[in-house]
Design a protein around this motif. Structure first.
Motif, PDB file in Angstrom:
ATOM      1  N   PHE A 315       0.832  -1.046   0.046  1.00 24.14           N
ATOM      2  CA  PHE A 315       0.011  -0.025   0.063  1.00 24.14           C
ATOM      3  C   PHE A 315       1.022   1.258  -0.068  1.00 24.14           C
ATOM      4  CE2 PHE A 315      -1.932  -3.288   2.834  1.00 24.14           C
ATOM      5  CZ  PHE A 315      -2.747  -3.812   1.876  1.00 24.14           C
ATOM      6  N   TYR A 316       0.783   2.087  -1.124  1.00 24.76           N
ATOM      7  CA  TYR A 316       1.973   2.996  -1.324  1.00 24.76           C
ATOM      8  C   TYR A 316       1.392   4.339  -1.269  1.00 24.76           C
ATOM      9  CZ  TYR A 316       0.797   3.212  -6.238  1.00 24.76           C
ATOM     10  OH  TYR A 316       0.339   3.292  -7.403  1.00 24.76           O
ATOM     11  N   SER A 317       0.004   4.597  -1.385  1.00 23.93           N
ATOM     12  CA  SER A 317      -0.692   5.916  -1.264  1.00 23.93           C
ATOM     13  C   SER A 317      -1.924   5.771  -0.634  1.00 23.93           C
ATOM     14  CB  SER A 317      -0.351   6.392  -2.754  1.00 23.93           C
ATOM     15  OG  SER A 317      -1.434   7.881  -2.677  1.00 23.93           O
ATOM     16  N   ILE A 318      -2.778   6.374   0.305  1.00 25.72           N
ATOM     17  CA  ILE A 318      -3.844   6.542   0.726  1.00 25.72           C
ATOM     18  C   ILE A 318      -4.382   8.091   0.745  1.00 25.72           C
ATOM     19  CG2 ILE A 318      -3.363   6.236   3.156  1.00 25.72           C
ATOM     20  CD1 ILE A 318      -6.114   4.549   3.352  1.00 25.72           C
ATOM     21  N   SER A 319      -5.542   8.381   0.080  1.00 27.97           N
ATOM     22  CA  SER A 319      -5.766   9.713   0.134  1.00 27.97           C
ATOM     23  C   SER A 319      -7.371  10.063   0.254  1.00 27.97           C
ATOM     24  CB  SER A 319      -5.616  10.339  -1.504  1.00 27.97           C
ATOM     25  OG  SER A 319      -4.342  10.233  -1.697  1.00 27.97           O
ATOM     26  N   SER A 320      -7.454  10.886   1.313  1.00 30.89           N
ATOM     27  CA  SER A 320      -8.875  11.168   1.661  1.00 30.89           C
ATOM     28  C   SER A 320      -9.336  12.345   0.812  1.00 30.89           C
ATOM     29  CB  SER A 320      -8.935  11.631   3.357  1.00 30.89           C
ATOM     30  OG  SER A 320     -10.316  12.107   3.380  1.00 30.89           O
ATOM     31  N   THR A 321     -10.707  12.447   0.398  1.00 30.52           N
ATOM     32  CA  THR A 321     -11.186  13.375  -0.740  1.00 30.52           C
ATOM     33  C   THR A 321     -11.840  14.546   0.027  1.00 30.52           C
ATOM     34  OG1 THR A 321     -13.296  12.560  -1.104  1.00 30.52           O
ATOM     35  CG2 THR A 321     -11.087  11.650  -2.465  1.00 30.52           C
ATOM     36  N   GLN A 322     -12.247  14.376   1.105  1.00 32.28           N
ATOM     37  CA  GLN A 322     -13.303  15.119   2.059  1.00 32.28           C
ATOM     38  C   GLN A 322     -12.370  15.913   3.232  1.00 32.28           C
ATOM     39  OE1 GLN A 322     -16.137  15.670   0.516  1.00 32.28           O
ATOM     40  NE2 GLN A 322     -15.415  14.260  -1.045  1.00 32.28           N
ATOM     41  N   PRO A 323     -11.980  17.141   2.956  1.00 29.30           N
ATOM     42  CA  PRO A 323     -11.490  17.702   4.618  1.00 29.30           C
ATOM     43  C   PRO A 323     -12.320  17.816   5.661  1.00 29.30           C
ATOM     44  CG  PRO A 323     -11.126  19.005   2.427  1.00 29.30           C
ATOM     45  CD  PRO A 323     -12.295  18.071   2.130  1.00 29.30           C
ATOM     46  N   GLY A 324     -13.755  17.629   5.185  1.00 29.14           N
ATOM     47  CA  GLY A 324     -14.649  17.557   6.473  1.00 29.14           C
ATOM     48  C   GLY A 324     -14.938  16.297   7.163  1.00 29.14           C
ATOM     49  N   LEU A 325     -14.074  15.122   6.579  1.00 28.75           N
ATOM     50  CA  LEU A 325     -14.256  13.972   7.060  1.00 28.75           C
ATOM     51  C   LEU A 325     -12.991  13.568   8.067  1.00 28.75           C
ATOM     52  CD1 LEU A 325     -15.971  11.769   4.388  1.00 28.75           C
ATOM     53  CD2 LEU A 325     -16.814  13.028   6.166  1.00 28.75           C
ATOM     54  N   ALA A 326     -12.055  14.786   8.372  1.00 29.97           N
ATOM     55  CA  ALA A 326     -10.876  14.417   9.142  1.00 29.97           C
ATOM     56  C   ALA A 326     -11.427  14.105  10.515  1.00 29.97           C
ATOM     57  CB  ALA A 326     -10.343  15.980   9.132  1.00 29.97           C
ATOM     58  N   GLY A 327     -10.383  12.962  10.927  1.00 29.92           N
ATOM     59  CA  GLY A 327     -10.598  12.482  12.230  1.00 29.92           C
ATOM     60  C   GLY A 327     -11.577  11.277  12.168  1.00 29.92           C
ATOM     61  N   ILE A 328     -12.073  11.108  10.783  1.00 30.54           N
ATOM     62  CA  ILE A 328     -13.117   9.826  11.001  1.00 30.54           C
ATOM     63  C   ILE A 328     -12.117   8.664  10.148  1.00 30.54           C
ATOM     64  CG2 ILE A 328     -15.159   8.777   9.619  1.00 30.54           C
ATOM     65  CD1 ILE A 328     -16.359  11.782   9.982  1.00 30.54           C
ATOM     66  N   ASN A 329     -11.962   7.601  11.024  1.00 34.94           N
ATOM     67  CA  ASN A 329     -10.930   6.864  10.592  1.00 34.94           C
ATOM     68  C   ASN A 329     -11.556   5.731   9.290  1.00 34.94           C
ATOM     69  OD1 ASN A 329      -8.422   5.521   9.945  1.00 34.94           O
ATOM     70  ND2 ASN A 329      -8.193   4.791  12.137  1.00 34.94           N
ATOM     71  N   LEU A 330     -11.898   6.128   7.955  1.00 36.90           N
ATOM     72  CA  LEU A 330     -12.153   5.150   6.985  1.00 36.90           C
ATOM     73  C   LEU A 330     -10.842   4.574   6.639  1.00 36.90           C
ATOM     74  CD1 LEU A 330     -14.651   7.693   5.165  1.00 36.90           C
ATOM     75  CD2 LEU A 330     -15.217   5.936   6.803  1.00 36.90           C
ATOM     76  N   GLY A 331      -9.727   5.081   6.599  1.00 40.28           N
ATOM     77  CA  GLY A 331      -8.481   4.299   6.023  1.00 40.28           C
ATOM     78  C   GLY A 331      -8.347   3.009   6.828  1.00 40.28           C
ATOM     79  N   LYS A 332      -8.505   2.932   8.086  1.00 40.60           N
ATOM     80  CA  LYS A 332      -8.564   1.529   8.464  1.00 40.60           C
ATOM     81  C   LYS A 332      -9.277   0.686   8.106  1.00 40.60           C
ATOM     82  CE  LYS A 332     -10.071   1.116  12.684  1.00 40.60           C
ATOM     83  NZ  LYS A 332     -10.105   1.333  14.185  1.00 40.60           N
TER      84      LYS A 332
END
Length: 453
Positions: A315-332
């Protein structure tokens, strides 16, 4: 160049900026509602706010006064007629995005303070609750009727307390979530709230943000999200978003994009039905024989290995597209789902790893090594008066690591201590030492341990 490549290239070039919070496409019903309301005469001058112009598909959008939008917000919270609610929410959404940034901040502060919970009511209920007597003693002395009456009073006040402890703006959030395009609006609203908190740390704003974050965490649970593998066959508009939102390793051109979605690579994104065609977060994966040592091995234009030979998913890159979802751990959750899918489709892959930058590590390490070298020199010049050395000494190396570094360092990088040798190596302009297996073997254990520290 094919039509899809040309479309992505042209759309990306024409985009005014790369601010993800301003790149949004709202639902057709929302845009239609806005266009319908645009037939009304303008209430104020034309807005120049970027988010405002992006919000309306037609671009015919006029700024409203703060008081008008404030009234619209109050109506969206208090209205009981469900058949008129969509129109009111349309009106409020449009009005919010027509405001200048300063007026948005004022409106959000009004929402946080005037639509908070009713603390007078909470205090009264607490007094009632504390006034109830919880009987103790012989349970056999209580009749069933007394027992039932006592607990009924507790249950009633507890139910009222739970309701009273909900802020009034809860109603607005829940209504927006059930409204077409509302989830996207809430994400953009929270991005604004986080921005305002960065300017001024107001307690009521923190409470508003905490409440909205909790709501979004529930509404965006993995159970309702859709996992989709993004390929070159997807729509040009989706691929354009991947180019725009990539936050770790920018996509340099269309060939780079096609390579990242082609043989030996995977790209997966989480989507929500309420925000169609736009990933909330996406991850890029390289299928390799072994774990790559540098990102260049992944990004360079080299022929990929046959996928059946792959033994590692990196896994070499993971990007969140919505600044308003900061702190909501969707990446895990995305990584866990990704691993499950790869294991199912490619059972020969047994190694899963990440190749992520660690910002600040080298700066911290070099600073630490330099300061310790200075302290060591001072201690050597001044004999200790009672202790065994300076209280500021912090030997970063274990005895075995110290010995290995001193023994393996060539004259060019020699030093009086292992830390001095390490500092000489890491600050040198000549990187020939990176070809020495002995030096790399000596450096690997302390660097891994210090990185974890």
């Amino acid at each position: 160049m094919n039509k899809k490549g040309l479309s992505i290239l042209m759309r990306t070039k024409m985009r005014p900026n790369n601010d993800p919070s301003k790149i949004s496409s709202f639902s057709p019903s929302l845009s239609n509602g806005i266009n319908q309301m645009m037939t009304d005469p303008p209430r104020n001058q034309r807005s120049t706010d970027d988010s405002c112009s992006n919000f309306s598909a037609s671009g015919n959008h006029y700024e409203r006064t703060l008081d008008v939008v404030k009234d619209s917000m109050g109506l969206a919270i208090s209205l009981n007629k469900t058949e008129s609610l969509d129109v009111v929410l349309d009106d409020f959404s449009q009005g919010y995005f027509s405001l200048s940034n300063e007026n948005r901040k004022k409106l959000v502060i009004v929402l946080a303070k005037e639509y908070d919970l009713n603390r007078i009511q909470v205090r009264e209920l607490l007094k009632q609750y504390l006034g109830l007597e919880l009987r103790s003693g012989n349970e056999g002395e209580l009749s069933n009727v007394d027992d039932e009456n006592m607990f009924s009073a507790f249950y009633r006040i507890e139910r009222n307390l739970r309701q009273a402890l909900k802020p009034t703006y809860n109603v607005l959030f829940e209504r927006l979530n059930n409204y077409t395009g509302g989830l996207k609006f809430l994400s953009l609203l929270r991005a604004d709230i986080l921005s305002f908190l960065g300017e001024e740390n107001i307690a009521s704003l923190r409470a508003l943000d905490s409440c909205l974050k909790e709501k979004l965490s529930t509404w965006l649970s993995p159970a309702v999200l859709e996992l989709h593998q993004i390929t070159w066959d997807d729509s040009a508009s989706l691929l354009e978003k991947i180019v725009t939102y990539e936050a770790v390793h920018p996509i340099s051109n269309l060939l780079d994009l096609k390579r990242r979605l082609g043989v030996g690579r995977r790209c997966f994104g989480y989507f929500h039905p309420a925000i169609p065609g736009e990933p909330l977060i996406f991850i890029e994966v390289a299928l390799l024989k072994n774990v790559a040592q540098t990102i260049q091995e992944v990004l360079l234009d080299v022929p990929p290995i046959p996928e059946h030979e792959a033994a590692c998913a990196l896994f070499y890159s993971i990007s969140s597209t919505q600044p308003g979802l900061a702190g909501i751990n969707l990446g895990k959750f995305l990584i866990k789902r990704m691993i499950t899918l790869v294991k199912r489709d490619m059972p020969q892959i047994s190694t899963f790893a990440t190749l992520s930058p660690i910002p600040g590590f080298m700066q911290w390490l070099l600073s630490k090594l330099a300061s310790q070298s200075v302290i060591a020199k001072v201690d050597n010049m001044e004999p200790p008066t009672g202790g065994s050395g300076s209280t500021f000494q912090d030997n970063l190396l274990e005895p075995d690591e110290e010995r290995m570094l001193l023994n393996s360092a060539p004259e060019t990088y020699a030093g009086k201590s292992g830390m001095e040798v390490m500092l000489n190596l890491l600050t040198s302009k000549n990187y020939e030492w990176t070809g020495s297996a002995e030096l790399l073997s000596a450096l690997n254990p302390p660097l891994m341990r210090l990185c974890a520290r």
